[in-house]
Motif scaffolding. Structure first.
Motif, mmCIF file in Angstrom:
data_model
loop_
_atom_site.group_PDB
_atom_site.id
_atom_site.type_symbol
_atom_site.label_atom_id
_atom_site.label_comp_id
_atom_site.label_asym_id
_atom_site.label_seq_id
_atom_site.Cartn_x
_atom_site.Cartn_y
_atom_site.Cartn_z
ATOM 1 N N ALA A 31 0.823 -1.211 0.000
ATOM 2 C CA ALA A 31 0.000 0.000 0.000
ATOM 3 C C ALA A 31 0.860 1.264 0.000
ATOM 4 O O ALA A 31 0.562 2.230 -0.711
ATOM 5 N N ALA A 32 1.908 1.254 0.794
ATOM 6 C CA ALA A 32 2.797 2.420 0.828
ATOM 7 C C ALA A 32 3.413 2.683 -0.541
ATOM 8 O O ALA A 32 3.480 3.827 -1.008
ATOM 9 N N LEU A 33 3.833 1.621 -1.201
ATOM 10 C CA LEU A 33 4.431 1.767 -2.531
ATOM 11 C C LEU A 33 3.393 2.193 -3.564
ATOM 12 O O LEU A 33 3.692 2.973 -4.473
ATOM 13 N N GLN A 34 2.154 1.695 -3.425
ATOM 14 C CA GLN A 34 1.106 2.105 -4.348
ATOM 15 C C GLN A 34 0.763 3.583 -4.185
ATOM 16 O O GLN A 34 0.544 4.293 -5.169
ATOM 17 N N LEU A 35 0.714 4.024 -2.940
ATOM 18 C CA LEU A 35 0.439 5.445 -2.703
ATOM 19 C C LEU A 35 1.580 6.317 -3.225
ATOM 20 O O LEU A 35 1.353 7.372 -3.824
ATOM 21 N N ILE A 176 10.050 -4.425 -6.331
ATOM 22 C CA ILE A 176 10.757 -4.474 -7.613
ATOM 23 C C ILE A 176 10.038 -3.616 -8.656
ATOM 24 O O ILE A 176 10.663 -2.872 -9.416
ATOM 25 N N GLY A 177 8.697 -3.712 -8.692
ATOM 26 C CA GLY A 177 7.918 -2.932 -9.645
ATOM 27 C C GLY A 177 8.058 -1.435 -9.436
ATOM 28 O O GLY A 177 8.155 -0.664 -10.395
ATOM 29 N N PHE A 178 8.074 -1.013 -8.165
ATOM 30 C CA PHE A 178 8.209 0.420 -7.872
ATOM 31 C C PHE A 178 9.583 0.942 -8.286
ATOM 32 O O PHE A 178 9.695 2.023 -8.869
ATOM 33 N N VAL A 179 10.613 0.162 -8.007
ATOM 34 C CA VAL A 179 11.965 0.556 -8.421
ATOM 35 C C VAL A 179 12.040 0.649 -9.940
ATOM 36 O O VAL A 179 12.653 1.573 -10.500
ATOM 37 N N ALA A 180 11.390 -0.289 -10.632
ATOM 38 C CA ALA A 180 11.386 -0.273 -12.096
ATOM 39 C C ALA A 180 10.733 1.007 -12.623
ATOM 40 O O ALA A 180 11.221 1.626 -13.586
ATOM 41 N N ILE A 181 9.628 1.430 -11.992
ATOM 42 C CA ILE A 181 8.952 2.666 -12.405
ATOM 43 C C ILE A 181 9.878 3.869 -12.241
ATOM 44 O O ILE A 181 9.962 4.735 -13.120
ATOM 45 N N LEU A 182 10.566 3.944 -11.118
ATOM 46 C CA LEU A 182 11.475 5.066 -10.871
ATOM 47 C C LEU A 182 12.561 5.137 -11.945
ATOM 48 O O LEU A 182 12.885 6.222 -12.457
ATOM 49 N N LEU A 200 4.540 -2.168 -17.989
ATOM 50 C CA LEU A 200 5.234 -3.455 -17.989
ATOM 51 C C LEU A 200 6.126 -3.626 -16.762
ATOM 52 O O LEU A 200 6.183 -4.703 -16.160
ATOM 53 N N GLY A 201 6.816 -2.550 -16.391
ATOM 54 C CA GLY A 201 7.693 -2.621 -15.226
ATOM 55 C C GLY A 201 6.935 -2.871 -13.941
ATOM 56 O O GLY A 201 7.443 -3.526 -13.017
ATOM 57 N N PHE A 202 5.692 -2.382 -13.879
ATOM 58 C CA PHE A 202 4.880 -2.526 -12.675
ATOM 59 C C PHE A 202 4.252 -3.909 -12.562
ATOM 60 O O PHE A 202 4.161 -4.470 -11.470
ATOM 61 N N ILE A 203 3.816 -4.488 -13.688
ATOM 62 C CA ILE A 203 3.070 -5.748 -13.625
ATOM 63 C C ILE A 203 3.921 -6.986 -13.919
ATOM 64 O O ILE A 203 3.468 -8.105 -13.670
ATOM 65 N N SER A 204 5.140 -6.795 -14.422
ATOM 66 C CA SER A 204 5.991 -7.959 -14.713
ATOM 67 C C SER A 204 6.440 -8.704 -13.455
ATOM 68 O O SER A 204 6.375 -9.948 -13.422
ATOM 69 N N PRO A 205 6.927 -8.022 -12.409
ATOM 70 C CA PRO A 205 7.391 -8.755 -11.221
ATOM 71 C C PRO A 205 6.338 -9.661 -10.584
ATOM 72 O O PRO A 205 6.645 -10.820 -10.272
#
Length: 444
Positions: A31-35, A176-182, A200-205
């Motif tokens: 949740a923290a990462l989604q926010l 991993i997805g959050f780091v990919a977005i950054l 793709l970076g968010f949903i691949s992991p």
């Protein structure tokens, strides 16, 4: 000495508390990462492209149906045969073979209908080309299929009372997805390419980790486990078909909102709706994870006709969950302007307080219905759930189409509330009380 006492103390804790605690801990991370991702993506992509991101991720719930109910059917069978490792392994191996076949079938189907689906779903997003819409829809769909079918591994872990693993893996995937977005947002590529690669970076992991979890569980199965036995296959599919119909109908109630909104409201309103539902999604996970952790215990208690335990669990779970939703809603009503400014300082996206209040009422209803529905599913009693869902799905779609055209995003939530009040709120608990009454009469 200290560690021995600590380990002994941990072993005394009921397993569903450990599973629920791990779910909550993992959800806090997720949740923290989604926010944080809301703010990062709004700043990096803008409100309109963020709406595309939201709509794409909203499709996950539909792709989760791709296992045709095999995952839930498997969970109940493993719970019933938990002490028979050979039988449990045979069920998991058979389910894995089924899921591989389903993945290939739906991947081919998606490839052929992708262009039509993508252009229909994203029809109001004229700032991206038809080619880009098709690319986003196809690749995200393939990854969502992997997530849906790989989630069979998580169902198996829950049945073996190892649900904490099923909670930890998605948390790792989110990091991993959050780091990919950054990384993607900081790269020197075009805006549309950033949107595509962020998706793709968010949903691949999650997709890759769920499949890896399944492979890990079946890696050491002996050859005899992979022999598909007719009675195992037929029993899995028989239960799975009932669960799949139920979940498909539930999707028509709970997940048709973004499909309807995509056709009737502008991207800016979709962003508001998406942010509001994501915030409440954080709260929802606490009660959903609690009920999910109790599922295998309900199956075992009901098989022993121990309804007193079931009643005690459901009462405590409802009181906790309802109290949490009420307090969460009050918090948002008081601090929503500050939260909105924190999430979108540049775009100034404001979530109306009336919409927050409506979402709070909606989730209180879900808390009530979800607990009783889990009891029926845990004992594979699908008749009332199926009949109820048929009427509720029709009502939900009709109400939402009519109300979204009239009052926008409020119509989607109000339509779902009305569909619940007219059906599931009273029909599903009534069925559970009927089972309790029958059990009492048998004991007497």
């Amino acid at each position: 000495m200290f560690w021995e006492k600590f380990i002994l103390l941990v072993k005394r804790v009921p397993s569903h508390y450990i599973v629920t605690g791990s779910a909550w801990g993992s959800r806090i991370v997720i949740a923290a990462l989604q926010l944080l991702s809301i703010r990062v993506l709004l700043e990096g992509l803008g409100a309109e492209r963020y709406a595309v991101f939201l709509l794409t991720n909203a499709l996950l719930s539909w792709y989760m149906l791709a296992d045709m109910g095999v995952g839930i059917s498997l969970q109940n069978y493993i719970s019933e045969y938990r002490r028979d490792q050979e039988t449990s392994a045979n069920y998991l191996a058979t389910a894995s073979i089924l899921c591989l076949g389903l993945f290939l079938f739906f991947s081919i189907l998606l490839y052929f209908i992708n262009q039509w689906l993508s252009q229909t779903y994203f029809k109001n997003f004229i700032f991206i080309s038809d080619l880009e819409k098709g690319r986003i829809f196809l690749y995200s769909g393939m990854l969502f299929l992997m997530s849906g079918l790989g989630a069979v591994a998580y169902k198996a872990w829950y049945a073996h009372h190892k649900g904490y693993l099923a909670n930890i893996m998605p948390a790792i995937a989110s990091v991993i997805g959050f780091v990919a977005i950054l990384i993607i947002l900081k790269s020197n590529i075009s805006e549309n390419d950033k949107l595509f690669y962020c998706i793709l970076g968010f949903i691949s992991p999650p997709a890759l980790i769920s499949v890896a979890s399944l492979v890990w569980q079946i890696r050491n199965f002996p050859p005899e486990c992979w022999k598909v036995e007719t009675h195992v296959l037929s029993s899995l599919l028989k239960r799975a078909s009932k669960f799949w119909i139920l979940y498909a109908l539930a999707a028509g109630v709970l997940n048709v909102d973004f499909l309807i909104l995509s056709q009737y409201v502008p991207p800016s309103e979709i962003s508001i709706y998406g942010i509001g539902t994501k915030i409440f999604g954080f709260a929802a996970f606490f009660y959903v994870s609690l009920y999910a952790a109790l599922w295998p215990h309900f199956t075992e208690d009901i098989s022993k006709n121990n309804w007193s335990n079931v009643r005690a669990h459901i009462k405590k779970s409802f009181l906790f969950s309802a109290s949490f939703i009420i307090l969460f809603t009050i918090f948002l009503l008081n601090f929503m302007p500050w939260i909105s400014n924190l999430l979108s300082p540049s775009n100034k996206i404001s979530i109306p307080l009336n919409f927050i209040l409506m979402l709070g009422v909606y989730h209180l209803i879900l808390v009530w219905v979800h607990g009783y529905a889990i009891i029926l599913q845990s004992m594979s009693d699908m008749k009332v759930l199926l009949v109820c869902s048929i009427f509720q799905t029709a009502l939900s779609i009709i109400f939402q189409i009519f109300l979204v055209e009239k009052i926008g995003i409020y119509g989607a939530t109000l339509g779902m509330i009305l569909s619940f009040l007219l059906t599931a709120v009273w029909l599903i608990p009534r069925r559970v009380f009927s089972h309790i009454k029958t059990s009492r009469q048998c004991n007497e």
